[in-house]
Design an enzyme around this catalytic site. Sequence first.
Site, PDB file in Angstrom:
ATOM      1  CG  HIS B  43      39.639  22.841  55.780  1.00  0.00           C
ATOM      2  ND1 HIS B  43      40.887  23.306  56.125  1.00  0.00           N
ATOM      3  CD2 HIS B  43      38.761  23.737  56.301  1.00  0.00           C
ATOM      4  CE1 HIS B  43      40.768  24.435  56.829  1.00  0.00           C
ATOM      5  NE2 HIS B  43      39.494  24.723  56.948  1.00  0.00           N
ATOM      6  CG  HIS B  83      38.902  25.382  52.524  1.00  0.00           C
ATOM      7  ND1 HIS B  83      38.438  26.559  51.980  1.00  0.00           N
ATOM      8  CD2 HIS B  83      37.935  24.473  52.301  1.00  0.00           C
ATOM      9  CE1 HIS B  83      37.233  26.363  51.465  1.00  0.00           C
ATOM     10  NE2 HIS B  83      36.918  25.109  51.644  1.00  0.00           N
ATOM     11  N   GLY B 132      43.528  30.352  49.348  1.00  0.00           N
ATOM     12  CA  GLY B 132      43.032  30.220  50.716  1.00  0.00           C
ATOM     13  C   GLY B 132      42.195  31.447  51.052  1.00  0.00           C
ATOM     14  N   PRO B 133      42.755  32.636  50.857  1.00  0.00           N
ATOM     15  CG  PRO B 133      44.281  34.366  51.149  1.00  0.00           C
ATOM     16  CD  PRO B 133      44.175  32.949  50.647  1.00  0.00           C
ATOM     17  CG  ASN B 200      29.669  22.134  49.686  1.00  0.00           C
ATOM     18  OD1 ASN B 200      29.114  23.148  50.104  1.00  0.00           O
ATOM     19  ND2 ASN B 200      30.973  21.953  49.818  1.00  0.00           N
ATOM     20  CG  PHE B 450      39.987  53.700  46.241  1.00  0.00           C
ATOM     21  CD1 PHE B 450      39.159  53.662  47.353  1.00  0.00           C
ATOM     22  CD2 PHE B 450      39.875  54.774  45.385  1.00  0.00           C
ATOM     23  CE1 PHE B 450      38.230  54.668  47.598  1.00  0.00           C
ATOM     24  CE2 PHE B 450      38.945  55.784  45.613  1.00  0.00           C
ATOM     25  CZ  PHE B 450      38.122  55.734  46.729  1.00  0.00           C
ATOM     26  CG  HIS B 474      45.009  61.212  42.612  1.00  0.00           C
ATOM     27  ND1 HIS B 474      45.502  60.670  41.448  1.00  0.00           N
ATOM     28  CD2 HIS B 474      44.237  62.263  42.237  1.00  0.00           C
ATOM     29  CE1 HIS B 474      45.041  61.360  40.407  1.00  0.00           C
ATOM     30  NE2 HIS B 474      44.281  62.340  40.860  1.00  0.00           N
ATOM     31  CG  ASP B 482      38.016  63.849  44.545  1.00  0.00           C
ATOM     32  OD1 ASP B 482      37.072  64.585  44.203  1.00  0.00           O
ATOM     33  OD2 ASP B 482      38.576  63.065  43.757  1.00  0.00           O
ATOM     34  CG  HIS B 486      38.374  60.144  46.970  1.00  0.00           C
ATOM     35  ND1 HIS B 486      37.198  59.894  47.642  1.00  0.00           N
ATOM     36  CD2 HIS B 486      38.162  59.722  45.690  1.00  0.00           C
ATOM     37  CE1 HIS B 486      36.313  59.366  46.801  1.00  0.00           C
ATOM     38  NE2 HIS B 486      36.875  59.256  45.616  1.00  0.00           N
TER      39      HIS B 486
END
Lengths: 676, 676
Positions: B43, B83, B132-133, B200, B450, B474, B482, B486
């Site tokens: 890049h 990048h 990068g991520p 940019n 989560f 949990h 829940d 969940h």
Amino acid sequence: MPLDSPKDPKIAEKAALDPENFALANAIRALSIDAVNAANSGHPGAPMGMADAAAVLFGKHMKFDAKNPDWPDRDRFVLSNGHASMLLYSVLYLTGYEDMTLDQIKNFRQWGSITAGHPEYGHAKGIEATTGPLGQGIGMAVGMALAERRLAAEFGDDVVDHHTYVMLGDGCLEEGIGQEAASLAGHLGLGKLIVLYDDNSITIDGPTSVSFSEDVPGRFRAMGWHVQSCDGHDGKALDAAITAAKAETSKPSLIAMKTIIGFGSPNKAGSYAVHGSPLGKDEAALAKEALGWTGPEFEIPAELLAKWRAIGVRGEDEFHAWEKRLAAKPADQREELDRRLARRLPADYDAVVKAARDKLFADPKKAATRKASQMALEPLTAALPEMIGGSADLTGSNLTRVPAVDTQYTRDEPGRYIGYGVREFGMSAAMNGISLHGGFIPYGGTFLVFSDYARNAIRLSALMGLGTIYVMTHDSIGLGEDGPTHQPIEHLASLRAIPNLTVLRPADTVETLEAWDIAIRNRHVPSLLALSRQDVPQLRLEASDENMTAKGAYVIRQFGTGRDVTLIATGTEVALAVEAAEALHADGLNVAVVSMPSWELFDAQPEAYRKETLGDAPRIAVEAAGKFGWTRYVASEDDVIGMNGFGASAPIDRLYKEFGITKDAIVAHAKKLTGK
Amino acid sequence: MPLDSPKDPKIAEKAALDPENFALANAIRALSIDAVNAANSGHPGAPMGMADAAAVLFGKHMKFDAKNPDWPDRDRFVLSNGHASMLLYSVLYLTGYEDMTLDQIKNFRQWGSITAGHPEYGHAKGIEATTGPLGQGIGMAVGMALAERRLAAEFGDDVVDHHTYVMLGDGCLEEGIGQEAASLAGHLGLGKLIVLYDDNSITIDGPTSVSFSEDVPGRFRAMGWHVQSCDGHDGKALDAAITAAKAETSKPSLIAMKTIIGFGSPNKAGSYAVHGSPLGKDEAALAKEALGWTGPEFEIPAELLAKWRAIGVRGEDEFHAWEKRLAAKPADQREELDRRLARRLPADYDAVVKAARDKLFADPKKAATRKASQMALEPLTAALPEMIGGSADLTGSNLTRVPAVDTQYTRDEPGRYIGYGVREFGMSAAMNGISLHGGFIPYGGTFLVFSDYARNAIRLSALMGLGTIYVMTHDSIGLGEDGPTHQPIEHLASLRAIPNLTVLRPADTVETLEAWDIAIRNRHVPSLLALSRQDVPQLRLEASDENMTAKGAYVIRQFGTGRDVTLIATGTEVALAVEAAEALHADGLNVAVVSMPSWELFDAQPEAYRKETLGDAPRIAVEAAGKFGWTRYVASEDDVIGMNGFGASAPIDRLYKEFGITKDAIVAHAKKLTGK
């Protein structure tokens, strides 16, 4: 109409602002209190705080007809803070949705009831989306609003013209996905999206000041939203705000409602203690007294219930008028809309697929499977106007944009291609919303490694049973130089682990077309296509009309008679396995190569077919990914030619060699296994 | 000092604004162009566009000493748009970091080089984080700034007083994680965090107008940031903006730099074509000419290189002054800081663990493992001041807040407990940043389901080899009402599939303490604790100093002599397996129950131990989760007592019964398997 005057003077003051609405809201509060108490589990705070807004919204604004809940042009309501589920269940019962009986309310959060802890799509009419995982409700609502606008452009706003309403709390706005969704909605100017923000200054950990101190209205304005603030317990102010939100058609609207969580509870209102725990018997009684609510648990005074039931049929005339307008449409338009909404494929669909197959057999192509996907998409999107494409800012890499969808979805023109931006999670939630709305088959692309970012939306596709299609390219170390952050290793396994998701990793142009065909036909199971950056030869050369990919796995090559060893491979590694098999056969071994584009589809085959395909000979799996899970088909992970850890940055050939995913490695292991 | 005048008049105009800086920047641009061309991959656009800013930042502001790259009080620089890696590699080479040789630059993106496609932490000094991520770089930078402030409060700002600088692009701001990070930073007033935004107007799919049209400065102001805008090619304006940003100490700073992507390239600048593809030989020549750059590829004129090298040692005096200040500190403070930064545990740590163990054996407790975790955290956090806790707004559920960390991290006071808000991904990225900074062991909680939201940050913990600790409570359908949104099903499998991550699912109070002990000792491998909502009995009753959890799996109960069947279970299901084994033994079977808190740790044991533990008898696995992956240890998924699909909303006992995860089911299957 309040049955009794609120005992609490502060509450009486609020009630006086709009007594009728207050009474309607009290019915929601009372049911929510009772149901959560009965379950001894749940979240009373949010329903109690948002009840006034719900009463205004359903009472005066929502276009719906409880007797015709499937009315395609109904307004959509998404409870993004799904833990407030009793608010929704209460409203559905009160307005007279047939399946939401009082018994269901009494069985809140119990086995077999439709009143789950969080709203579950498919459990009851009026639940437009499964919510609870925060931020995704607004993400799906954005998709619904996107779909509405395009469907209206296609079929006319005389038959498609509805709003999408969202209720959400601070949590949805703290989650990044909520921000992605809001940003996209602002960018596209989704004027029929109206969000009611339950600004109660409380989160589970205490006051929002612990972790959240933004100027939310300012932030939404910066994202191009129309923003208002109002007292969330003032029915008249809420009515005016919703009216103004509807009047603003060029921007999505946020109404920041200042509310008190657990409104009415003398000792718990305004505190996090009322967020996720039942009030208990004593506090429930005190709250009802403070609110001026009398009578036994779960009982709504007849007069009040009648009021609510009248609201439930408020839209009846509008529904019939809509039916008439629809009936007045030309037959072909009516039938096409009906087909789209019923998720039926067009009559010529089979022929389109067949023609695309024949073309591949007539003129075999070496191509990356992402390129094969583009080739497949060309005729399919041309034949299916319901397909709506997009990418999370990787169009040129995902190859998701083809001529038939080559019109950008902008604020001015709802085209067939959506620039979701670098928002994988937002894209995926929006696609779920598009699926839920009906009328479309959404597909969207990103790199397979970034399925991580979207993961819980993929899960929700599976949980809801939606036919959302994920196009995940650059599916292995084969992406090369971008390196380990961009090279999926554990992703295939982790996606295969999700129930009710079909993961497809096709081996060549033919399997890729077949995978698309499966994904398109699967209107109630999400599909995820894992596609390569690098070229692979076309392995399927013999013309046939049978979709072999639909079997999940099949013998793609047989060398010799019987088997000394079986090589099982997926995607780009099938060609490698074939090369190895050729070499082994040259050395006198009988080898079957099994292409296994989909574990889920294979496991759904009859046992006899599975046994025959896998065979009794020693087996080796070949996949340029982590080995986890392959012991379902091979004796041990030692028999997997794959990755033991993360990848590296280098040109592709070097990577395959260094990580030992080579013809020689397969040959050597086969010889070791078979002792030949 | 430019070697030649830029041929392009527009570029000459920019160069004239600060000729010296322009020349320095050209060196970055030239190296980036050459390296990407040589690799034929990469890049070039972002390094070319951000080179002027990098020259100002490193040239005039960054506190660093290339000869002492490990200086703990150096400013941190995080390239969130990873990048643009060649920008960082160029600067490291130019300033004279020893390991970043010209050969490494020439081997950009090649096997074995330290110059990977995206910056990889550990490859070279000066790479402060793997990026990068998108969006996670700023997330980690927030963690670094959090850590700096607290470490300064603990040890004094005479030895801890540095900035954290971030460069990022539109992508990082489109990603929800970027917003979560920015929101948290604004909330906590992280005044030493300074972000340079490469505005940019270009993304991969074309102009940002395709998908991104926010008022970014307005949005950041709404989040409590100090915001400036400037010309990103004007060295003097950049200098002034960074100076002003440093002067604002109560708020994080955003500098929106208007830049031209691929600055200098006559035919590609300002276009997405220069984002991710090499310029090619011809355009490279034209670009260099336009920029006024002469000479062979990869060669920096001596005078210019000398300038850069002088920048590299600009901080030398400051470094030695810092050393003196540190040396002047009382010995105990110096040693403690040294210990913390070296990631060594205190001398009394073993005794603390032993005391906690002894207490459990002396007074066995029935407790949820999340509660057991709280019990373990109490002495551990008291003994380890480096432990810094937090939760994504689930403190009362995760039980992560214990007395020693019971001081809130606020904008005024950097306490030991961070309210991350409902931002699982932001929390996890911040924890990685805290780990990277040094001086702390961060742990943070959310629900296991989560982990999906945070997944790619967990992956980055593993990829970077950081000892970040995830507390995921949990952990099964055991969370009950829940409901399915969940209830984790596929999560254990999907986390076990991540390389270099230790997943621990302890069975009781003792195993939970042991799991914490492992997590704390593992300073280079992340740990994830999966903990229950529901109570389990203490199974480990016999006092011992051996950490059995560290073996990954072990025989926790043996009924009879030899084995007719082996039951393998994890977490809350170990107690269930023990009950079933008792019943089986009563019916005459010999049964071993294996507790398997960690697959990764078990697989690292010697083969003999593994064989002995698993035994030769038929095996059954018991885990209230999806069955995927268990064929590593049992013959078939039919031999797993677990979940076949998603969960449901109901009280826990009902769920276990309905889903067939019961003593009776285990007994029945064992009898079927053994034929007894």
